[in-house]
Design a protein around this motif. Structure first.
Motif, short mmCIF file in Angstrom:
data_model
loop_
_atom_site.label_atom_id
_atom_site.label_comp_id
_atom_site.label_asym_id
_atom_site.label_seq_id
_atom_site.Cartn_x
_atom_site.Cartn_y
_atom_site.Cartn_z
N GLY A 58 -37.28 -46.06 40.54
CA GLY A 58 -36.93 -47.44 40.23
C GLY A 58 -35.43 -47.70 40.27
N THR A 59 -34.62 -46.65 40.05
CA THR A 59 -33.16 -46.83 40.03
C THR A 59 -32.61 -47.30 41.36
OG1 THR A 59 -32.96 -45.20 38.26
CG2 THR A 59 -30.98 -45.70 39.53
N PRO A 60 -32.91 -46.63 42.50
CA PRO A 60 -32.36 -47.14 43.77
C PRO A 60 -32.84 -48.54 44.12
CG PRO A 60 -33.97 -45.38 44.17
CD PRO A 60 -33.67 -45.39 42.71
N HIS A 61 -34.06 -48.88 43.73
CA HIS A 61 -34.53 -50.24 43.99
C HIS A 61 -33.75 -51.26 43.18
CE1 HIS A 61 -38.05 -48.15 45.74
NE2 HIS A 61 -38.18 -49.24 46.44
N ARG A 62 -33.45 -50.94 41.91
CA ARG A 62 -32.63 -51.87 41.10
C ARG A 62 -31.25 -52.04 41.71
NH1 ARG A 62 -35.05 -49.24 36.78
NH2 ARG A 62 -33.27 -47.82 36.61
N LEU A 63 -30.66 -50.94 42.16
CA LEU A 63 -29.33 -51.02 42.76
C LEU A 63 -29.37 -51.83 44.05
CD1 LEU A 63 -28.12 -47.33 42.21
CD2 LEU A 63 -27.52 -49.37 40.89
N LEU A 64 -30.42 -51.64 44.85
CA LEU A 64 -30.52 -52.36 46.12
C LEU A 64 -30.71 -53.86 45.89
CD1 LEU A 64 -30.45 -51.37 49.07
CD2 LEU A 64 -32.94 -51.51 49.09
N VAL A 65 -31.56 -54.20 44.94
CA VAL A 65 -31.78 -55.62 44.63
C VAL A 65 -30.50 -56.25 44.09
CG1 VAL A 65 -33.02 -57.19 43.08
CG2 VAL A 65 -34.26 -55.39 44.28
N GLY A 66 -29.78 -55.52 43.24
CA GLY A 66 -28.54 -56.07 42.70
C GLY A 66 -27.45 -56.22 43.74
N ALA A 67 -27.32 -55.23 44.64
CA ALA A 67 -26.23 -55.26 45.63
C ALA A 67 -26.48 -56.24 46.75
CB ALA A 67 -26.03 -53.85 46.20
N LEU A 68 -27.73 -56.37 47.21
CA LEU A 68 -28.01 -57.19 48.38
C LEU A 68 -28.59 -58.56 48.04
CD1 LEU A 68 -29.52 -54.46 50.76
CD2 LEU A 68 -27.18 -55.34 50.68
N LEU A 69 -29.36 -58.65 46.98
CA LEU A 69 -29.99 -59.93 46.62
C LEU A 69 -29.29 -60.62 45.47
CD1 LEU A 69 -33.80 -59.08 46.95
CD2 LEU A 69 -32.23 -59.99 48.66
N GLY A 70 -28.32 -59.95 44.83
CA GLY A 70 -27.56 -60.59 43.76
C GLY A 70 -28.34 -60.80 42.49
N ALA A 71 -29.44 -60.06 42.29
CA ALA A 71 -30.25 -60.19 41.08
C ALA A 71 -29.99 -58.96 40.21
CB ALA A 71 -31.73 -60.30 41.41
N SER A 72 -29.30 -59.16 39.12
CA SER A 72 -28.99 -58.05 38.22
C SER A 72 -30.19 -57.75 37.34
CB SER A 72 -27.77 -58.40 37.36
OG SER A 72 -27.48 -57.36 36.46
N VAL A 73 -30.74 -56.55 37.48
CA VAL A 73 -31.88 -56.10 36.69
C VAL A 73 -31.39 -55.04 35.72
CG1 VAL A 73 -34.19 -55.11 36.72
CG2 VAL A 73 -33.44 -56.60 38.60
#
Length: 444
Positions: free
Chosen positions: A100-115
């Motif tokens: 789940g960690t790389p997915h959170r980082l990817l969503v935050g870096a590319l989609l701008g959604a901080s999880v």
């Protein structure tokens, strides 16, 4: 329902949460984003590079992690009746949790959604107890579900980012491909026209499909990769408690300082004046009536100033206007604003005292910002209380651009509302108008 024209509030109105002034525009400081802002207005054909990169580069990760999740479910089902079943599931859940960690980082870096990352796995004493903690960990199971659902979303996103544009290019260029393959074919057939039109329609659908895919991935990550509902609730309560403790400490220190430096000094001066009055009544020399009159006038003035200062200090603790409820307090709050404010109330029920206080100070903060920073000519305040919810809306026709940010009045106001389970929503595009809505439960 009542409509009451009014005109704002005094400049020394107590502020909510001790927050700083909220900037030069609207009801808060302009800032690049921030939680609680209104829906972002984007043109249909505007695309962010991160959304496209996430759809393309995220597919390999989605395939690998989705295959892992499906293999875990399949193997776990097969091994569930053997002695290896539980140890395998424990290790598989730990692996899913780490993915789940790389997915959170990817969503935050590319989609701008901080999880926000979830809390760690409990580590009780004993191997069996730790295994039980992993098996009952909701975060691990939710992450496993995310990996399964991310697989079809990744495929659909890749199709929207790559396959659909390629299909558009092929359809638009179909007449050319036909001429190259069959030079003798008649030009301008109905099939050529239909293929070009279909290609243009699909090209127009590409931005919407990409943004829909990005939105779905943001919501899925926020729903399944963040802390569980109970964990989020605990964090919110801890943050609200910290805000209230800091705010109350600051308020007590300010009150102590004001009492010591202001009210106490006025009372000492009043005592000195009364001592001088007693000296003027010395029976040996006879009373000095002129001096007595002067000292009594001074004592009366000092007493009035002390009482006025005490009223000002106690106003921030519990406004007297709230004794009659929000129906009496809110129109009075707008009665002295330099910006004309219309008031619209629909108070079918009376909220708890703490909620009334929060709504009152929220209205005071927002109206203060309108008067000081928005450049507005008119404003409107609306409050409703029914069905267990209280909603306060302040709207102005100022220059807009307001957004919560670090150290601004709106940020402090949002924290204060969060302490009573309230939310703050800001809609303030550049150029205005600004509309800020606070929503709270009527009962704690």
């Amino acid at each position: 329902m009542t409509d009451t024209p009014g005109t704002g509030l005094p400049q020394d109105r107590p502020r909510v949460g001790g927050s700083a002034p909220s900037g030069p525009t609207g009801a808060g400081t302009p800032a690049p984003g921030g939680a609680g802002t209104g829906p972002e207005r984007r043109r249909y054909f505007s695309l962010r590079a991160g959304e496209w990169v996430f759809a393309v580069a995220g597919l390999p990760l989605a395939l690998l992690c989705g295959a892992y999740a499906l293999a875990v479910v399949y193997a776990g089902t097969l091994l569930s009746l053997t002695v290896l079943g539980l140890p395998f599931v424990v290790l598989a859940l730990l692996g899913a949790r780490s993915l789940g960690t790389p997915h959170r980082l990817l969503v935050g870096a590319l989609l701008g959604a901080s999880v926000a990352p979830p809390a760690g796995v409990p580590r009780p004493d004993g191997l069996l107890a730790r295994g039980r903690a992993v098996l009952t960990d909701p975060v691990a199971w939710r992450t496993l579900l995310y990996l399964v659902l991310r697989l079809p979303l990744g495929v659909l996103g890749f199709a929207a980012a790559v396959v659909l544009p390629l299909a558009c290019g092929w359809l638009v260029g179909f007449p050319l491909w036909g001429r190259l393959l069959e030079p003798a074919s008649p030009p301008g057939t109905r099939l050529d026209v239909l293929s070009v039109l279909l290609g243009l329609v699909l090209a127009a659908a590409v931005p919407g499909a990409l943004r829909l895919s990005a939105t779905a991935n943001r919501r899925l990550a926020a729903l399944l990769l963040g802390p569980a509902r109970a964990q989020r609730r605990v964090r919110e309560l801890e943050a609200a408690r910290a805000v209230l403790l800091a705010e109350n400490g600051d308020r007590l220190r300010r009150l102590e300082r004001d009492l010591h430096d202001g009210t106490q000094a006025r009372l000492v001066a009043l005592a000195i004046t009364l001592s001088l009055t007693e000296d003027a009544l010395d029976p040996a020399a006879g009373p000095d009536l002129a001096r007595l009159r002067t000292l009594l006038d001074r004592a009366r003035t000092q007493n009035e100033e002390t009482v006025a200062e005490l009223r000002l200090l106690t106003r921030g603790i519990h406004p007297v206007a709230l004794d009659g409820g929000l129906g009496d307090a809110l129109p009075g709050l707008t009665a002295t604003s330099p910006v004309p404010v219309s008031v619209r109330l629909d108070l079918a029920e009376r909220p708890d005292e703490a909620i009334e206080r929060a709504v009152y100070f929220c209205a005071a903060e927002l109206l203060t910002n309108v008067a000081r920073h928005s450049g507005a000519r008119t404003a409107a305040l609306a409050a409703t209380a029914r069905d267990g919810r209280v909603r306060l809306t302040v709207r102005d026709d100022g220059r807009g651009g307001a957004a919560p940010g670090g150290g601004t009045g709106l940020a402090g106001l949002a924290e204060r509302l969060a302490a009573v389970d309230g939310t703050l929503r800001v809609d303030s595009p550049p150029g205005g108008p600004t509309e800020i809505t606070a929503e709270l439960p009527a009962r704690l």
